[in-house]
Design a protein around this motif. Structure first.
Motif: not given
Length: 246
Positions: A91-100, A119-123, A142-148, A150-154
């Protein structure tokens, strides 16, 4: 047949996870796979490791990767056609990783993983000034955010209290599998281990971009090391995304 157990009863595949919710395997649209042949090879390798479902999440970052629903679905469909030709039943789906950042907008169609989760991320160096408001606004819509990863954010290395507040607001946290292997450095692994110990993570993913990622992941899975580290953890990949139609 997958090699579930080695001579030392090591679990040497990743069917226990099954669904990868974060990768950059679509061809030629971000800093992940550069072309269709590489994408197909990545898919074959991930299937051999034990995944049965992949949700590709190319970057949407206006400054570098101004992807849209159209560019993402076009790349997904090209890869799916190649997979069908190669008889790859995955199965192959697609979404995106958004830079906030200042360019992130909630108007128009958002590329969710399943019509709900985003899926969201930051600098990695600075927390987005509007991240708390963005999480709140997404949930209001109505969305549920997923923070990509988090362990990598200094900025959370010495103080993870903000992550706890995000969790309290309903934001899910996603671990990169390579983080627990020390791939991104000692401090990333330490924070990942601490968040795992406190049961802060909800999901995990490969965040696969290139062959070095794949090689490191493959070695850790085949040796049984990855399962020994996190195979006990109750990730919700299957629960939340295992039954979606892709």
């Amino acid at each position: 047949m997958f090699n579930f157990f080695s001579k030392k009863n090591k679990i040497t595949d990743i069917s226990w996870l099954g669904v990868d919710i974060h990768s950059h395997i679509l061809p030629g649209i971000d800093d992940g796979s550069p072309d269709l042949a590489t994408s197909l090879r990545f898919v074959k390798s991930l299937q051999e490791l034990g995944f049965d479902q992949l949700i590709a999440t190319p970057h949407i970052y206006q400054e570098l990767y101004p992807n849209t629903m159209e560019t993402i679905l076009r790349a997904r469909d090209l890869l799916k056609q190649e997979m069908d030709t190669a008889n790859i039943a995955l199965k192959l789906g697609a979404g995106a990783e958004y830079m906030v950042d200042q360019d992130f907008k909630m108007d128009g169609t958002l590329c969710t993983l399943d019509q709900k989760h985003l899926l969201i991320e930051m600098s990695y160096l600075n927390e987005s000034p509007n991240i708390s408001q963005t999480i709140f606004d997404l949930e209001i819509k109505g969305f549920q955010p997923i923070l990509a990863h988090p362990e990598r954010y200094t900025f959370y290395f010495k103080d993870k209290s903000r992550l706890k507040r995000f969790k309290e607001k309903g934001c899910l946290l996603q671990l990169n599998l390579l983080s627990v292997l020390g791939y991104y450095g000692k401090e990333v692994k330490q924070l990942a281990d601490a968040l795992l110990k406190e049961k802060m993570y909800d999901l995990t993913g490969t965040d696969l971009h290139h062959d070095k990622h794949l090689t490191t992941l493959t070695e850790a899975i085949h040796s049984g090391k990855l399962y020994d580290l996190i195979g006990f953890y109750e990730f919700k990949n299957q629960e939340l995304f295992g039954s979606i139609s892709v």
